[in-house]
Design a protein around this motif. Structure first.
Motif: not given
Length: 65
Positions: A3-5, A7, A10, A17, A22-24
């Motif tokens: 996840c870029p938010y 980490q 996923t 996520c 959050r939308d990934i």
């Protein structure tokens, strides 16, 4: 994939996520736009290199006279 938010790991192809919610998902249009910009950047770099090579050749010819 991470996840870029948050980490967290996923699943491949996940849209959201599981850890932070959050939308990934990255829209395909953004990926296509990025690829197009990368291609254009490389074309510009190649063009700049050719121009520099031509300028250097010109300067060498000018100094050899």
């Amino acid at each position: 994939m991470k996840c870029p938010y948050c980490q967290a790991g996923t699943g491949e192809g996940a849209l959201v996520c599981a850890s932070c919610g959050r939308d990934i998902a990255v829209p395909a249009t953004l990926i296509a736009e990025r690829d197009d910009l990368l291609r254009k950047r490389q074309e510009l770099r190649d063009e700049l290199k050719r121009a520099r090579d031509e300028a250097e050749a010109f300067m060498r010819r000018r100094h050899s006279r």
